[in-house]
Design an enzyme around this catalytic site. Structure first.
Site, PDB file in Angstrom:
ATOM      1  N   GLY A 145       1.028  -1.237   0.270  1.00 26.79           N
ATOM      2  CA  GLY A 145       0.005   0.101   0.579  1.00 26.79           C
ATOM      3  C   GLY A 145       0.888   1.013  -0.085  1.00 26.79           C
ATOM      4  O   GLY A 145       2.030   1.610   0.760  1.00 26.79           O
ATOM      5  N   GLY A 172       2.132  -8.381  -5.260  1.00 27.45           N
ATOM      6  CA  GLY A 172       3.917  -8.295  -5.452  1.00 27.45           C
ATOM      7  C   GLY A 172       4.441  -8.833  -5.199  1.00 27.45           C
ATOM      8  O   GLY A 172       6.106  -8.669  -5.275  1.00 27.45           O
ATOM      9  N   ASP A 175       0.085   1.928   9.108  1.00 27.03           N
ATOM     10  CA  ASP A 175      -0.256   1.289  10.335  1.00 27.03           C
ATOM     11  C   ASP A 175       0.780   1.458  11.512  1.00 27.03           C
ATOM     12  O   ASP A 175      -0.060   1.279  12.789  1.00 27.03           O
ATOM     13  CB  ASP A 175      -0.632  -0.256  10.172  1.00 27.03           C
ATOM     14  CG  ASP A 175      -1.578  -0.004   8.561  1.00 27.03           C
ATOM     15  OD1 ASP A 175      -2.389   0.673   8.434  1.00 27.03           O
ATOM     16  OD2 ASP A 175      -1.716  -1.489   7.805  1.00 27.03           O
ATOM     17  N   ARG A 207      -5.175  -2.018   9.840  1.00 24.21           N
ATOM     18  CA  ARG A 207      -5.151  -4.076   9.688  1.00 24.21           C
ATOM     19  C   ARG A 207      -4.904  -4.057  11.631  1.00 24.21           C
ATOM     20  O   ARG A 207      -5.691  -3.055  12.128  1.00 24.21           O
ATOM     21  CB  ARG A 207      -3.602  -4.413   8.961  1.00 24.21           C
ATOM     22  CG  ARG A 207      -3.557  -3.965   7.646  1.00 24.21           C
ATOM     23  CD  ARG A 207      -3.086  -4.999   7.205  1.00 24.21           C
ATOM     24  NE  ARG A 207      -3.251  -6.221   7.120  1.00 24.21           N
ATOM     25  CZ  ARG A 207      -4.178  -6.543   6.398  1.00 24.21           C
ATOM     26  NH1 ARG A 207      -5.178  -5.459   5.724  1.00 24.21           N
ATOM     27  NH2 ARG A 207      -4.960  -7.964   6.260  1.00 24.21           N
ATOM     28  N   ARG A 212     -24.593   6.818  13.689  1.00 20.64           N
ATOM     29  CA  ARG A 212     -24.073   7.340  12.234  1.00 20.64           C
ATOM     30  C   ARG A 212     -22.159   7.006  11.961  1.00 20.64           C
ATOM     31  O   ARG A 212     -21.904   6.874  12.848  1.00 20.64           O
ATOM     32  CB  ARG A 212     -24.273   8.447  11.889  1.00 20.64           C
ATOM     33  CG  ARG A 212     -25.189   9.490  11.403  1.00 20.64           C
ATOM     34  CD  ARG A 212     -26.226   8.945   9.864  1.00 20.64           C
ATOM     35  NE  ARG A 212     -27.264   9.270  10.227  1.00 20.64           N
ATOM     36  CZ  ARG A 212     -28.517   9.616  10.583  1.00 20.64           C
ATOM     37  NH1 ARG A 212     -28.470   8.290  11.367  1.00 20.64           N
ATOM     38  NH2 ARG A 212     -29.671   9.831  10.693  1.00 20.64           N
ATOM     39  N   HIS A 268      -9.839   4.725   2.707  1.00 16.79           N
ATOM     40  CA  HIS A 268      -8.319   5.202   2.261  1.00 16.79           C
ATOM     41  C   HIS A 268      -7.937   6.797   1.794  1.00 16.79           C
ATOM     42  O   HIS A 268      -7.043   7.182   1.482  1.00 16.79           O
ATOM     43  CB  HIS A 268      -8.298   4.844   0.726  1.00 16.79           C
ATOM     44  CG  HIS A 268      -8.438   3.342   0.362  1.00 16.79           C
ATOM     45  ND1 HIS A 268      -9.506   2.687   0.877  1.00 16.79           N
ATOM     46  CD2 HIS A 268      -7.682   2.257   0.156  1.00 16.79           C
ATOM     47  CE1 HIS A 268      -9.178   0.977   0.114  1.00 16.79           C
ATOM     48  NE2 HIS A 268      -7.532   1.374   0.481  1.00 16.79           N
ATOM     49  N   LEU A 269      -8.929   7.394   2.593  1.00 23.19           N
ATOM     50  CA  LEU A 269      -8.462   8.842   2.685  1.00 23.19           C
ATOM     51  C   LEU A 269      -7.226   9.355   3.749  1.00 23.19           C
ATOM     52  O   LEU A 269      -6.870   9.689   3.037  1.00 23.19           O
ATOM     53  CB  LEU A 269      -9.679   9.577   3.088  1.00 23.19           C
ATOM     54  CG  LEU A 269     -10.900  10.143   2.723  1.00 23.19           C
ATOM     55  CD1 LEU A 269     -12.032  10.376   3.395  1.00 23.19           C
ATOM     56  CD2 LEU A 269     -10.839  10.739   1.840  1.00 23.19           C
TER      57      LEU A 269
HETATM   58  O1  F6P Z   1      -1.739  -1.472   5.369  1.00 23.65           O
HETATM   59  C1  F6P Z   1      -2.252   0.088   5.352  1.00 23.65           C
HETATM   60  C2  F6P Z   1      -3.437  -0.064   4.854  1.00 23.65           C
HETATM   61  O2  F6P Z   1      -4.309   1.296   4.374  1.00 23.65           O
HETATM   62  C3  F6P Z   1      -4.103  -0.950   5.699  1.00 23.65           C
HETATM   63  O3  F6P Z   1      -4.095  -0.146   7.057  1.00 23.65           O
HETATM   64  C4  F6P Z   1      -5.657  -1.854   4.819  1.00 23.65           C
HETATM   65  O4  F6P Z   1      -6.045  -2.237   5.889  1.00 23.65           O
HETATM   66  C5  F6P Z   1      -4.763  -1.495   3.641  1.00 23.65           C
HETATM   67  O5  F6P Z   1      -4.045  -1.108   3.931  1.00 23.65           O
HETATM   68  C6  F6P Z   1      -6.207  -1.388   2.596  1.00 23.65           C
HETATM   69  O6  F6P Z   1      -5.303  -2.059   1.467  1.00 23.65           O
HETATM   70  P1  F6P Z   1      -6.464  -2.424   0.031  1.00 23.65           P
HETATM   71  O7  F6P Z   1      -5.529  -0.678  -0.623  1.00 23.65           O
HETATM   72  O8  F6P Z   1      -5.797  -3.085  -0.634  1.00 23.65           O
HETATM   73  O9  F6P Z   1      -7.117  -1.842   0.279  1.00 23.65           O
END
Ligand code: F6P
Length: 367
Positions: A49, A118, A182, A226, A320, A326-327
């Site tokens: 990531g 990868g 993380d 994670r 809510r 991903h932000l």
């Molecule tokens: O390891 C970084 C991370 O952003 C985690 O916090 C998250 O669970 C994971 O990658 C998400 O991965 P992907 O981009 O495959 O959704």
């Protein structure tokens, strides 16, 4: 002096030479060295990531390498640039000059691209019959790198220590940097990307307080990380959350609900609850968006929704959910991450220059 926000403590004088060279899995005294053939070219690859700060590391490596008279190359999308050169207009490996990395240190993402499918030792490979198999393609990758006279230099997060050790065992020089939002890597005080993720999550929590308070609601905020609760814990404390659910401590939702009701009784009829994506209720399980597949770990997600539903049932309050997802990985790195990343990059080149291999550079605070 700087205050280490991640530890909530003052950590003393902070010098660039405190970016120490450490083995990924052993003590600093057990450094592995290669017979030092002079380096002429090195390659950089970014895998797993992305994390804010990757471009700053790339820039630092290129400048430090060029200053030593080395040529620098970047591999596209993890090792895909080596395995599938036909997919890329530049052949999958591009020359990185000082000009090429000018002005990228503040940018998020990675200019080289990345993939989290990868892992060279468990590479998901499509077979002629359409099935996907988990193949060890490390020999193919490493022999191509050796043929091109490129010393790989990678930035892998979670998997890096394993890659690094196995790659070095195969006789290739490799140095890693601790990359992941993380912050779940051992042997370093912090990974780059973490501070940016925590800062953004904290900003979001600050914003959510006012709307939660106005509507007398529960606002449940799910954050990545994670199976490590660092992002949840640090942003939750910095952002004044009323409850923080971590993977490391099974959550008792009855206790969280009674805390919310107690706040209501005290005249605070709203609460902000931070939930790590890897958290699990006592006697319950982690929520998954998708199971593990060949070459890719399981995708965590959904615990925020689960917690919001459970707390709404227990407290009768409107809830809510906000999933930051991903932000947290996007956008520009904070100043802390930029500086850490630049130091990591420079230290990685120093490590290669010293003949080290199978090591990860780390941030070691000396008290
Ligand atoms: O390891 C970084 C991370 O952003 C985690 O916090 C998250 O669970 C994971 O990658 C998400 O991965 P992907 O981009 O495959 O959704």
């Amino acid at each position: 002096m700087i205050a280490d926000a991640t530890m909530g403590a003052t950590i003393g004088n902070y010098r660039p030479d405190q970016v120490a060279i450490m083995l990924a899995s052993k003590s600093i005294d057990e450094r592995a060295t290669m017979p030092s053939t002079p380096i002429r070219r090195i390659a950089i690859c970014t895998g797993g990531g992305d994390a804010p700060g990757l471009n700053a590391v790339i820039r630092a490596v290129v400048i430090a390498a060029v200053n030593r008279g080395w040529e620098c190359y970047g591999i596209r999308d993890g090792f895909n640039g080596i395995l599938f050169p036909e997919r890329y207009v530049d052949g999958g490996v591009l020359r990185l000059t000082r000009e090429r990395v000018h002005g990228i240190g503040h940018l998020g993402g990675t200019m080289l691209g990345t993939t989290n499918k990868g892992n060279p030792f468990h590479f998901p490979t499509r077979m002629p019959d359409g099935s996907v198999r988990d193949l060890d393609r490390s020999d193919e990758i490493l022999s191509t790198l050796a043929r091109k006279k490129l010393t790989p230099w990678c930035q892998w997060g979670r998997w890096f220590p394993d890659h690094c050790r196995r790659t070095a065992q195969k006789g290739l020089r490799v140095v890693g940097v601790p990359k992941t939002i993380d912050n779940d890597l051992d042997k370093t005080m912090t990974t780059f990307g973490f501070d940016t993720a925590v800062s953004f999550a904290t900003d979001c929590l600050d914003r959510l307080h006012s709307t939660a308070e106005s509507h007398h609601r529960l606002m449940v905020v799910e954050v990545m990380g994670r199976y490590a609760g660092w992002i949840a814990l640090h942003s939750g404390i910095a952002g004044n959350a009323h409850a923080i659910l971590l993977p490391e401590i099974p959550s008792d939702l009855d206790i969280v609900a009674s805390h919310i009701l107690a706040r209501e009784a005290q005249g605070h009829p709203y609460s902000v609850v931070v939930v790590a994506e890897g958290a699990a209720p006592r006697n319950g399980h982690t929520e998954l968006l998708a199971p593990a597949e060949i070459g890719h770990a399981e995708r965590l997600g959904g615990m925020g929704e689960h917690v919001a539903k459970a707390l709404q049932e227990r407290t009768g309050k409107d809830a809510r959910v906000v999933v930051l997802g991903h932000l947290l990985r996007g956008g520009s790195p904070t100043a802390f991450d930029r500086l850490a990343a630049l130091r990591f990059g420079a230290a990685a080149v120093r490590a290669l220059d010293e003949g080290l291999t199978g090591v990860m550079v780390a941030l070691a605070f000396q008290m």
